[in-house]
Design a protein around this motif. Structure first.
Motif, PDB file in Angstrom:
ATOM      1  N   ASN A 101     -68.098 -13.221  96.935  1.00 50.79           N
ATOM      2  CA  ASN A 101     -68.223 -12.563  98.237  1.00 50.79           C
ATOM      3  C   ASN A 101     -67.090 -11.555  98.387  1.00 50.79           C
ATOM      4  OD1 ASN A 101     -67.437 -12.206 101.162  1.00 50.79           O
ATOM      5  ND2 ASN A 101     -69.441 -13.187 101.367  1.00 50.79           N
ATOM      6  N   PRO A 102     -67.414 -10.267  98.479  1.00 47.76           N
ATOM      7  CA  PRO A 102     -66.357  -9.259  98.495  1.00 47.76           C
ATOM      8  C   PRO A 102     -65.473  -9.315  99.741  1.00 47.76           C
ATOM      9  CG  PRO A 102     -68.502  -8.223  98.802  1.00 47.76           C
ATOM     10  CD  PRO A 102     -68.745  -9.663  98.482  1.00 47.76           C
ATOM     11  N   LYS A 123     -54.711  -5.603  92.413  1.00 48.27           N
ATOM     12  CA  LYS A 123     -55.667  -5.874  91.335  1.00 48.27           C
ATOM     13  C   LYS A 123     -56.990  -6.381  91.921  1.00 48.27           C
ATOM     14  CE  LYS A 123     -56.236  -8.916  87.350  1.00 48.27           C
ATOM     15  NZ  LYS A 123     -55.581  -9.923  86.507  1.00 48.27           N
ATOM     16  N   GLN A 124     -56.896  -7.315  92.855  1.00 48.63           N
ATOM     17  CA  GLN A 124     -58.100  -7.874  93.462  1.00 48.63           C
ATOM     18  C   GLN A 124     -58.856  -6.821  94.269  1.00 48.63           C
ATOM     19  OE1 GLN A 124     -57.549 -11.761  95.038  1.00 48.63           O
ATOM     20  NE2 GLN A 124     -59.259 -11.581  96.442  1.00 48.63           N
ATOM     21  N   SER A 131     -66.498  -3.171  92.016  1.00 53.16           N
ATOM     22  CA  SER A 131     -67.716  -3.953  91.854  1.00 53.16           C
ATOM     23  C   SER A 131     -68.663  -3.905  93.037  1.00 53.16           C
ATOM     24  CB  SER A 131     -67.353  -5.417  91.580  1.00 53.16           C
ATOM     25  OG  SER A 131     -66.585  -5.519  90.418  1.00 53.16           O
ATOM     26  N   HIS A 132     -68.146  -3.619  94.230  1.00 58.48           N
ATOM     27  CA  HIS A 132     -68.975  -3.810  95.421  1.00 58.48           C
ATOM     28  C   HIS A 132     -69.118  -2.601  96.334  1.00 58.48           C
ATOM     29  CE1 HIS A 132     -69.378  -8.046  94.561  1.00 58.48           C
ATOM     30  NE2 HIS A 132     -68.091  -8.099  94.353  1.00 58.48           N
ATOM     31  N   ALA A 133     -68.303  -1.632  96.198  1.00 62.47           N
ATOM     32  CA  ALA A 133     -68.398  -0.492  97.105  1.00 62.47           C
ATOM     33  C   ALA A 133     -69.611   0.360  96.760  1.00 62.47           C
ATOM     34  CB  ALA A 133     -67.122   0.334  97.040  1.00 62.47           C
ATOM     35  N   ILE A 138     -66.798   5.961  94.496  1.00 60.08           N
ATOM     36  CA  ILE A 138     -66.452   4.703  93.833  1.00 60.08           C
ATOM     37  C   ILE A 138     -67.390   4.478  92.651  1.00 60.08           C
ATOM     38  CG2 ILE A 138     -66.307   2.193  94.097  1.00 60.08           C
ATOM     39  CD1 ILE A 138     -64.022   3.755  95.434  1.00 60.08           C
ATOM     40  N   LYS A 139     -68.690   4.769  92.851  1.00 63.01           N
ATOM     41  CA  LYS A 139     -69.644   4.618  91.746  1.00 63.01           C
ATOM     42  C   LYS A 139     -69.244   5.495  90.565  1.00 63.01           C
ATOM     43  CE  LYS A 139     -73.638   3.327  94.523  1.00 63.01           C
ATOM     44  NZ  LYS A 139     -74.959   3.701  95.003  1.00 63.01           N
ATOM     45  N   LYS A 140     -68.801   6.683  90.869  1.00 66.41           N
ATOM     46  CA  LYS A 140     -68.414   7.622  89.816  1.00 66.41           C
ATOM     47  C   LYS A 140     -67.248   7.095  88.981  1.00 66.41           C
ATOM     48  CE  LYS A 140     -67.012  12.401  89.138  1.00 66.41           C
ATOM     49  NZ  LYS A 140     -66.808  13.712  89.750  1.00 66.41           N
TER      50      LYS A 140
END
Length: 156
Positions: A101-102, A123-124, A131-133, A138-140
């Motif tokens: 759960n982000p 780091k977290q 992983s979640h945005a 962020i995808k890029k």
């Protein structure tokens, strides 16, 4: 209980809080009422007062999304009141129950920061962002963000 939720949804938080407190006098073992009471306190900046109600809701077996939210909101309330180690422990328990759960991960990172564990917190956070945005930016950069999350102290 339905009316309490309606008031919360409509922003009538004080009405909801007073009604939840009143109903809890008759149904003190209701996990949902304890959660709603906690939420209505929390929504008014009464984190200290919300904490025992969140704890009871979890202990009494609140289920579904409310259970996840109870862990997040309890951890956040503990952190906001300076109980950083307790916040960390609650959020880690929530993370074990709801792995991946982000939101739990982000609040946990905040607790780590408050415990002066900034490298682990960053780091977290980077791992969550990677992983979640859903942002196109962020995808890029997702692959790079995830890689750097595991190599923060490494230099090239």
């Amino acid at each position: 209980m339905r009316q309490i939720q309606v008031w919360l949804d409509e922003g009538e938080v004080e009405k909801a809080r007073l009604e939840a407190l009143d109903q809890l006098q008759h149904e003190e073992k209701s996990a949902v009422l304890n959660y709603l009471c906690a939420f209505s306190h929390d929504a008014q900046g009464m984190e200290r007062e919300a904490i025992p109600f969140y704890e009871k809701a979890i202990e009494q077996g609140i289920q579904g999304d409310r259970r996840t939210q109870a862990y997040i909101q309890l951890g956040s309330s503990l952190r906001c009141t300076g109980k950083y180690q307790e916040a960390r422990e609650v959020l880690e328990k929530g993370a074990r129950e709801f792995p991946g759960n982000p939101a739990i991960q982000v609040f946990h990172a905040m607790a780590l920061y408050n415990l002066e564990q900034s490298p682990e917190a960053v780091k977290q956070l980077l791992a969550v962002l990677g992983s979640h945005a859903d942002s196109p930016w962020i995808k890029k950069y997702r692959k790079a963000i995830c890689f750097y999350a595991g190599h923060l102290d490494q230099t090239w």
